[in-house]
Scaffold this motif. Structure first.
Motif, short mmCIF file in Angstrom:
data_model
loop_
_atom_site.label_atom_id
_atom_site.label_comp_id
_atom_site.label_asym_id
_atom_site.label_seq_id
_atom_site.Cartn_x
_atom_site.Cartn_y
_atom_site.Cartn_z
N LEU A 190 -10.60 20.08 -78.56
CA LEU A 190 -10.25 18.98 -79.09
C LEU A 190 -11.35 17.74 -78.60
CD1 LEU A 190 -6.34 18.79 -77.42
CD2 LEU A 190 -7.17 19.50 -79.80
N GLU A 191 -11.62 17.06 -79.90
CA GLU A 191 -12.83 15.99 -79.56
C GLU A 191 -12.32 14.65 -79.61
OE1 GLU A 191 -16.50 17.66 -81.83
OE2 GLU A 191 -14.83 18.96 -82.78
N ASP A 192 -12.27 14.00 -78.66
CA ASP A 192 -11.50 12.75 -78.42
C ASP A 192 -12.29 11.60 -78.88
OD1 ASP A 192 -13.49 12.62 -76.51
OD2 ASP A 192 -11.77 11.87 -75.00
N LEU A 193 -13.57 11.69 -79.52
CA LEU A 193 -14.43 10.76 -79.97
C LEU A 193 -14.17 10.97 -81.37
CD1 LEU A 193 -17.71 10.61 -77.78
CD2 LEU A 193 -15.30 9.35 -77.63
N LYS A 194 -13.34 11.60 -82.01
CA LYS A 194 -13.22 11.67 -83.42
C LYS A 194 -12.22 10.67 -83.75
CE LYS A 194 -14.84 16.22 -85.13
NZ LYS A 194 -14.49 17.32 -85.72
N GLU A 224 -7.84 14.53 -87.09
CA GLU A 224 -9.29 14.78 -87.06
C GLU A 224 -9.69 15.37 -85.59
OE1 GLU A 224 -11.98 14.97 -89.21
OE2 GLU A 224 -10.45 14.81 -90.67
N ARG A 225 -9.03 14.88 -84.73
CA ARG A 225 -9.38 15.25 -83.18
C ARG A 225 -8.46 16.27 -82.76
NH1 ARG A 225 -8.03 9.81 -79.53
NH2 ARG A 225 -9.60 8.99 -81.08
N ASN A 226 -7.67 16.82 -83.67
CA ASN A 226 -6.62 17.73 -83.07
C ASN A 226 -6.85 19.24 -83.70
OD1 ASN A 226 -4.88 16.57 -81.10
ND2 ASN A 226 -4.93 14.95 -82.74
N ALA A 242 -8.59 9.00 -84.55
CA ALA A 242 -7.49 9.46 -83.97
C ALA A 242 -6.61 10.14 -85.38
CB ALA A 242 -6.44 8.19 -83.51
N LEU A 293 -18.02 16.16 -80.21
CA LEU A 293 -17.52 14.70 -80.37
C LEU A 293 -16.56 14.47 -79.38
CD1 LEU A 293 -18.02 14.02 -84.38
CD2 LEU A 293 -19.60 13.55 -82.48
N GLY A 294 -16.92 14.47 -78.01
CA GLY A 294 -16.11 14.24 -77.03
C GLY A 294 -16.69 14.03 -75.80
#
Length: 339
Positions: free
Chosen positions: A313-317, A322-324, A319, A37-38
Motif C-alpha cells: 500500500l502506498e500512502d503518498l498516492k 490508487e493507494r490500495n 486517496a 510512493l509511501g
C-alpha cells in the motif's frame, strides 16, 4: 531481521505453487511491482529479503533507486527498471546523455544485479513524451550492444488506452493518436527481439460499467464462455485484453513481438463493494494461476510473463483505489487478504 507474517505472499506463492502447481519457489514465474510512493516503507534490504524468502524472483521498479540496486546485488532477483518519463527528452537528445544515465545507474551494478528489462517511460503513448521513446530506446540499445549486454531487453510500458477497439479481441487496433508511435516502437522491438510491456487491469473495465461487465469475467471465475469471437472462446477478460494487443500488432505486421504484462492487480479498498479484500485476493490468486500457464485463445503457445501490482500500500498516492492495490501493509508487514 524480524520474522514477518507475510500472509499474502505465503498464500500466493507457497500454497499456490507447492499445493496446486507442484513447482518449487525457484520456478515461481511471477513478478511483483515494488512501488515507493509511501512514507512508511521498509528499507530496500528488508524488501529484497522478503522477495528471497518467498521465492519471488522478479522485481519491477519505476526508476533507478541506488539503495534498491545495492540491496539487489547477488540476490538472484531479475530486475525490470524504468526510466522516469520526464527524463526522456534529455536521454533522447544524444547518445552521450544516455551513456551518462547508463554509467550512473547500470554500470556500477552490472556484474551483481540481473537486469532483465529497461523500460523507457510508463504509459505515455499517446502524449507529449511519446516522441522520445524510440530515440531513447535506440540510444540505450547501442550502449548495451557496445558493452556486450545483448541479453538485457529495452522496451516501454503502455496502457490499454493505446487500443482504439478491444472488443471483441479480433477487432483490436491502435487508436489514431497512438498508431504511428506504436508502429515505430514495434519496429524497434521486432528488430531487437524485445517484448512490449502492457498494463492490464480488468478492474477498471468493471468499475467503468459494473452493470454490463460481468464481475466473474474480470476475476477469472466465470465457468461459461462470456465472449465468443469467431472460433475463439473467452471466459476471462485478461485473455481477451492480451489477445486484443496480439490482434492489433498483427494488423501492423508485427506478429512476432511478444508481450509481458508489467502490471495487473485489484484494489482492496476505495470503491465500495467492488474493492474488497476477498475480491482483491481472488483476482491476484487467479492471476498467478493464469500466468503459470502458456497461451491465450489466439496464441496457444505464447508465453506471457506477468507482474502483480503491487507489493505495498502506498500512502503518498491519491486517496481511493490508487493507494490500495498493495498486497502488504508496510506498517504491520502483514498481508491484506484472508487466509
Amino acid at each position: 531481521m524480524k520474522t514477518y507474517i507475510f500472509h499474502a505472499l505465503i498464500v500466493l506463492a507457497i500454497t499456490l505453487l507447492h499445493h496446486q502447481i507442484g513447482a518449487s519457489a525457484q520456478n515461481f514465474d511471477i513478478g511483483l511491482n515494488y512501488g515507493m510512493l509511501g512514507d512508511n516503507l521498509p528499507k530496500p534490504t528488508e524488501v529484497v529479503k522478503l522477495y528471497q524468502k518467498y521465492g519471488i524472483g522478479k522485481m519491477r521498479i519505476f526508476a533507478p533507486d541506488p539503495a534498491t540496486l545495492e540491496a539487489l546485488r547477488n540476490s538472484n532477483i531479475e530486475l525490470s527498471m524504468g526510466i522516469a518519463n520526464e527524463l526522456l527528452p534529455t536521454l533522447a537528445a544524444s547518445e552521450a546523455n544516455a551513456e551518462r544515465w547508463y554509467n550512473g545507474f547500470m554500470a556500477p551494478y552490472i556484474n551483481d544485479v540481473i537486469f532483465s528489462y529497461i523500460t523507457v517511460g510508463n504509459e505515455i503513448v499517446p502524449g507529449e513524451f511519446a516522441q522520445y521513446i524510440v530515440p531513447v530506446m535506440r540510444n540505450l540499445q547501442t550502449i548495451l550492444d557496445e558493452n556486450n549486454l545483448a541479453g538485457i531487453r529495452v522496451s516501454t510500458v503502455v496502457a490499454t488506452s493505446v487500443l482504439g477497439t478491444s472488443y471483441p479481441p479480433s477487432q483490436g487496433n491502435f487508436t489514431t493518436d497512438a498508431r504511428a508511435t506504436m508502429i515505430d516502437i514495434l519496429k524497434f522491438l521486432n528488430d531487437t527481439s524485445s517484448p512490449l510491456l502492457i498494463n492490464v487491469y480488468p478492474y477498471f473495465a468493471v468499475a467503468a460499467d459494473p452493470i454490463n461487465v460481468r464481475l466473474d469475467y474480470a476475476l477469472f471465475t466465470a465457468t461459461d464462455v462470456v465472449v465468443q469471437d469467431g472460433n475463439l472462446n473467452y471466459n476471462n477478460m485478461f485473455d481477451a485484453i492480451v489477445d486484443s494487443f496480439f490482434w492489433a500488432m498483427e494488423k501492423e505486421n508485427f506478429s512476432d513481438v511478444q508481450l509481458v504484462v508489467s502490471e495487473s492487480g485489484w484494489p482492496s479498498y476505495g470503491n465500495g463493494n467492488l474493492t474488497t479484500k476477498p475480491l482483491a485476493y481472488t483476482y491476484n490468486y487467479n492471476f498467478v494461476r493464469r500466468v503459470q500457464k502458456f497461451g491465450t485463445p489466439k496464441r496457444p503457445n505464447a508465453y506471457v510473463e506477468g507482474f502483480i501490482f503491487a507489493l505495498f500500500l502506498e500512502d503518498l498516492k491519491p486517496a481511493g483505489v490508487e493507494r490500495n492495490f498493495g498486497l502488504v501493509d508496510p506498517i504491520t508487514m502483514e498481508g491484506l487478504y484472508p487466509l
